[in-house]
Design an enzyme around this catalytic site. Structure first.
Site, PDB file in Angstrom:
ATOM      1  N   GLY A  33     -52.934  25.041   2.767  1.00 18.80           N
ATOM      2  CA  GLY A  33     -51.567  24.492   2.809  1.00 18.80           C
ATOM      3  C   GLY A  33     -51.584  22.982   2.908  1.00 18.80           C
ATOM      4  CB  ALA A  34     -54.282  20.634   2.433  1.00 19.35           C
ATOM      5  CG  ASP A  75     -51.114  33.954  -2.349  1.00 17.84           C
ATOM      6  OD1 ASP A  75     -51.195  33.838  -1.112  1.00 17.84           O
ATOM      7  OD2 ASP A  75     -50.291  34.702  -2.908  1.00 17.84           O
ATOM      8  CB  VAL A  76     -54.296  31.777   2.211  1.00 19.48           C
ATOM      9  CG1 VAL A  76     -54.727  30.346   1.939  1.00 19.48           C
ATOM     10  CG2 VAL A  76     -52.887  31.837   2.788  1.00 19.48           C
ATOM     11  CE1 TYR A 114     -44.054  29.872  11.229  1.00 20.64           C
ATOM     12  CE2 TYR A 114     -43.090  29.415  13.384  1.00 20.64           C
ATOM     13  CZ  TYR A 114     -43.863  29.023  12.306  1.00 20.64           C
ATOM     14  OH  TYR A 114     -44.447  27.773  12.321  1.00 20.64           O
ATOM     15  CB  ALA A 155     -47.024  35.520  12.065  1.00 17.00           C
ATOM     16  CE  LYS A 156     -47.455  29.536  12.546  1.00 16.66           C
ATOM     17  NZ  LYS A 156     -48.640  29.178  11.719  1.00 16.66           N
TER      18      LYS A 156
HETATM   19  P1  NAP Z   1     -44.920  22.860   4.991  1.00 17.47           P
HETATM   20  O1  NAP Z   1     -44.570  21.414   4.884  1.00 17.47           O
HETATM   21  O2  NAP Z   1     -43.926  23.885   4.539  1.00 17.47           O
HETATM   22  O3  NAP Z   1     -46.334  23.093   4.259  1.00 17.47           O
HETATM   23  C1  NAP Z   1     -46.911  24.369   4.205  1.00 17.47           C
HETATM   24  C2  NAP Z   1     -47.838  24.422   3.019  1.00 17.47           C
HETATM   25  O4  NAP Z   1     -48.419  25.744   2.954  1.00 17.47           O
HETATM   26  C3  NAP Z   1     -47.094  24.201   1.678  1.00 17.47           C
HETATM   27  O5  NAP Z   1     -47.766  23.260   0.892  1.00 17.47           O
HETATM   28  C4  NAP Z   1     -47.098  25.594   1.068  1.00 17.47           C
HETATM   29  O6  NAP Z   1     -47.128  25.613  -0.340  1.00 17.47           O
HETATM   30  C5  NAP Z   1     -48.398  26.158   1.607  1.00 17.47           C
HETATM   31  N1  NAP Z   1     -48.434  27.605   1.457  1.00 17.47           N
HETATM   32  C6  NAP Z   1     -47.444  28.489   1.661  1.00 17.47           C
HETATM   33  N2  NAP Z   1     -47.854  29.731   1.371  1.00 17.47           N
HETATM   34  C7  NAP Z   1     -49.132  29.637   0.947  1.00 17.47           C
HETATM   35  C8  NAP Z   1     -50.088  30.579   0.490  1.00 17.47           C
HETATM   36  N3  NAP Z   1     -49.806  31.875   0.407  1.00 17.47           N
HETATM   37  N4  NAP Z   1     -51.314  30.119   0.128  1.00 17.47           N
HETATM   38  C9  NAP Z   1     -51.612  28.806   0.198  1.00 17.47           C
HETATM   39  N5  NAP Z   1     -50.750  27.864   0.633  1.00 17.47           N
HETATM   40  C10 NAP Z   1     -49.521  28.276   0.994  1.00 17.47           C
HETATM   41  O7  NAP Z   1     -45.257  23.270   6.501  1.00 17.47           O
HETATM   42  P2  NAP Z   1     -45.762  22.399   7.761  1.00 17.47           P
HETATM   43  O8  NAP Z   1     -44.558  22.078   8.573  1.00 17.47           O
HETATM   44  O9  NAP Z   1     -46.700  21.337   7.346  1.00 17.47           O
HETATM   45  O10 NAP Z   1     -46.539  23.540   8.575  1.00 17.47           O
HETATM   46  C11 NAP Z   1     -47.951  23.716   8.509  1.00 17.47           C
HETATM   47  C12 NAP Z   1     -48.364  24.775   9.519  1.00 17.47           C
HETATM   48  O11 NAP Z   1     -47.934  24.382  10.826  1.00 17.47           O
HETATM   49  C13 NAP Z   1     -47.733  26.148   9.259  1.00 17.47           C
HETATM   50  O12 NAP Z   1     -48.651  27.159   9.595  1.00 17.47           O
HETATM   51  C14 NAP Z   1     -46.564  26.167  10.212  1.00 17.47           C
HETATM   52  O13 NAP Z   1     -46.174  27.472  10.527  1.00 17.47           O
HETATM   53  C15 NAP Z   1     -47.144  25.403  11.388  1.00 17.47           C
HETATM   54  N6  NAP Z   1     -46.131  24.816  12.265  1.00 17.47           N
HETATM   55  C16 NAP Z   1     -45.235  23.880  11.814  1.00 17.47           C
HETATM   56  C17 NAP Z   1     -44.274  23.359  12.689  1.00 17.47           C
HETATM   57  C18 NAP Z   1     -43.279  22.316  12.258  1.00 17.47           C
HETATM   58  O14 NAP Z   1     -42.404  21.965  13.098  1.00 17.47           O
HETATM   59  N7  NAP Z   1     -43.322  21.789  11.064  1.00 17.47           N
HETATM   60  C19 NAP Z   1     -44.234  23.806  14.009  1.00 17.47           C
HETATM   61  C20 NAP Z   1     -45.142  24.770  14.434  1.00 17.47           C
HETATM   62  C21 NAP Z   1     -46.098  25.262  13.555  1.00 17.47           C
HETATM   63  P3  NAP Z   1     -45.756  25.639  -1.189  1.00 17.47           P
HETATM   64  O15 NAP Z   1     -45.154  24.303  -1.019  1.00 17.47           O
HETATM   65  O16 NAP Z   1     -46.197  25.901  -2.601  1.00 17.47           O
HETATM   66  O17 NAP Z   1     -44.940  26.744  -0.603  1.00 17.47           O
END
Ligand code: NAP
Length: 253
Positions: free
Chosen positions: A13-14, A63-64, A154, A157-158
């Site tokens: 997801g980078a 796709d992970v 969610y 899962a978390k």
């Molecule tokens: P984000 O901006 O939505 O980025 C997530 C990335 O994961 C996106 O590039 C997405 O790709 C990719 N992804 C989704 N499904 C995938 C799959 N099946 N295989 C490979 N890649 C996939 O999210 P973020 O806020 O950076 O969050 C990153 C992590 O931190 C997540 O696990 C999230 O649950 C966790 N987190 C975030 C927050 C927050 O406040 N932001 C808080 C707690 C935890 P697409 O763009 O193509 O969908």
């Protein structure tokens, strides 16, 4: 591994958000980084920033939640960058809804990306770590693991990521592999921007409202999480395993 050899890290997801910041941070610390996301083309900006900064990175589309794609992607990383010994399971999606409105698909999608994805990626990478006698697995949990209205999928899962992490730590410790979880609070990314949109608020107002509830009086930035991940990924953190670090600007109730 000799100290001059470059360690290889995979960050899922980078393409954006926390994953992109983490990939850049691990590259800055000397890792060769596989920037893995659903769409390989979407990884290009992260790879380019790392390369411009003098680092080494590879874009990988995967796709992970798909076993065959994961096996192929990890084999490709091993062939093109080297054996992956650092894995950051960061890929994530939201499908928020109250329980009574949540569809089977909303439940399955979130479980598949977060839990099945972390399982498949960890299983595919562990053999390289065991062979190297060194490994670092860092899983992204969330403050939602403690329970959050509208996120029954969610939060489950978390919370599951935390149990998964502790079991990896117990199974893999004797091979020099640690496993830890970082549980972010509110971080400003596309994910939280989408939540603001869903609840009908502008993102700036949404962030300002969230900041009033956070002891340090600001929301987090992706780099705040990258810093915590980098600590767990460091060679010097070898005695820290099976831990969950909440990175939320204060303690959580
Ligand atoms: P984000 O901006 O939505 O980025 C997530 C990335 O994961 C996106 O590039 C997405 O790709 C990719 N992804 C989704 N499904 C995938 C799959 N099946 N295989 C490979 N890649 C996939 O999210 P973020 O806020 O950076 O969050 C990153 C992590 O931190 C997540 O696990 C999230 O649950 C966790 N987190 C975030 C927050 C927050 O406040 N932001 C808080 C707690 C935890 P697409 O763009 O193509 O969908």
């Amino acid at each position: 591994m000799s100290s001059t050899e470059q360690r290889v890290a995979i960050v899922t997801g980078a393409a954006r958000g926390i994953g992109a910041a983490t990939a850049r941070r691990l590259a800055a610390e000397g890792h060769a980084v596989a920037v893995l996301d659903l769409d390989e083309a979407a990884c290009a900006p992260t790879v380019e920033r790392i390369t411009v900064d003098g680092g080494k990175a590879l874009a990988v589309g995967c796709d992970v939640s798909d076993s065959a794609q994961v096996e192929a992607a990890v084999a490709r990383v091993a062939a093109e960058l080297g054996a992956p010994v650092v894995l950051v399971n960061n890929a994530g999606v939201l499908r928020d809804n109250l329980l009574f409105k949540m569809s089977d698909d909303d439940w399955d999608t979130v479980m598949n990306v977060h839990l099945r994805g972390a399982f498949l990626m960890s299983r595919a990478c562990q053999k390289y770590m065991v062979d190297a006698g060194f490994g670092r697995i860092v899983n992204l949990s969330s403050s939602s693991a403690l329970g959050n209205r509208g996120q029954v999928n969610y939060s489950a899962a978390k919370a599951g990521m935390q149990g998964f992490t502790k079991t990896l730590a117990k199974e893999l410790g004797k091979f020099g592999v640690t496993a830890n979880a970082v549980a972010p609070g509110f971080i400003a990314t596309d994910m939280t921007a989408a939540t603001a949109q869903r609840v009908g608020m502008g993102f700036e107002d949404f962030k300002a409202a969230a900041a009033t509830q956070i002891p340090v009086q600001r929301v987090g930035e992706p780099e705040d999480i990258a810093n915590a991940v980098a600590f767990f990924a460091d060679e010097k953190a070898g005695f820290v395993s099976g831990q969950v670090l909440y990175v939320a600007g204060g303690p959580l109730d």
